[in-house]
Motif scaffolding. Structure first.
Motif, mmCIF file in Angstrom:
data_model
loop_
_atom_site.group_PDB
_atom_site.id
_atom_site.type_symbol
_atom_site.label_atom_id
_atom_site.label_comp_id
_atom_site.label_asym_id
_atom_site.label_seq_id
_atom_site.Cartn_x
_atom_site.Cartn_y
_atom_site.Cartn_z
ATOM 1 N N ARG A 128 0.923 -1.215 0.096
ATOM 2 C CA ARG A 128 0.141 0.107 0.029
ATOM 3 C C ARG A 128 0.816 1.109 0.032
ATOM 4 O O ARG A 128 0.558 2.144 -0.696
ATOM 5 N N ARG A 132 0.897 4.123 -2.874
ATOM 6 C CA ARG A 132 0.492 5.616 -2.633
ATOM 7 C C ARG A 132 1.933 6.674 -2.925
ATOM 8 O O ARG A 132 1.714 7.396 -3.510
ATOM 9 N N ALA A 135 2.217 6.743 -7.073
ATOM 10 C CA ALA A 135 0.949 6.704 -7.553
ATOM 11 C C ALA A 135 1.136 7.399 -8.976
ATOM 12 O O ALA A 135 0.310 6.750 -10.077
#
Length: 184
Positions: A128, A132, A135
């Motif tokens: 994750r 992030r 991105a």
């Protein structure tokens, strides 16, 4: 419909039209390389023709078997394979499922063989964080893949249109010849 070699040529011919605008708009060599590389992968390996035994399918080598369920489930040249956005999204999700399965099997194998005690739950947070933090790069990959797929679908559409027009001209010509013969 163009052949696999023709699709490859079209992908290479389109390359300058991908590189120049990407470099101009992003002003980032990194993003330009990511979009360009993804465009090549999208046009040469992850394109719409993975739904048949095509050049793209054969390029997967020993791993091409992973595309067999996709070929069974998806009709060739359907909206699900050749459609803009949805076709690329479906192939990315499909490949992601396989990558997740390979990861699970790999982690569990490590745990069994070396008693590594790696938990898949512990891998979730770093993943994750990578999504992030990078991105823009992930979006650039998706844009490049989609552009490669679109170049393929557009060439299929234009190729089919040209073949249809040629057939209509030929039929018209044959009807004219038949009328002239009947008039004699």
């Amino acid at each position: 419909m163009p052949s696999g070699r023709t699709h490859d040529r079209i992908t290479y011919w389109c390359l300058p039209f991908i590189i120049a605008p990407t470099a101009w708009f992003t002003r980032s060599p990194t993003i330009t390389v990511i979009v360009t590389g993804s465009f090549l992968i999208g046009g040469l390996m992850m394109g719409p023709d993975l739904d048949i035994h095509s050049v793209q399918y054969r390029r997967w080598g020993l791993l091409r078997w992973i595309w067999l369920p996709y070929q069974i489930a998806i009709k060739h040249r359907s909206h699900w394979s050749h459609g803009p956005i949805i076709g690329t999204a479906l192939r990315v999700v499909y490949l992601s499922v396989w990558l997740a399965l390979f990861t699970i099997v790999g982690v569990e194998t490590l745990n069994l063989v070396w008693d590594a005690q790696i938990s898949l739950i512990n891998l979730r947070d770093p993943f994750r964080a990578l999504v992030r933090r990078y991105a823009v790069e992930w979006i650039s990959i998706l844009v490049g893949l989609e552009l490669g797929s679109v170049s393929h679908a557009v060439s299929d559409t234009v190729g089919s249109y040209l073949v249809e027009q040629k057939s209509r001209r030929k039929n018209r010509k044959n009807r004219c010849k038949a009328r002239k013969s009947a008039e004699k």
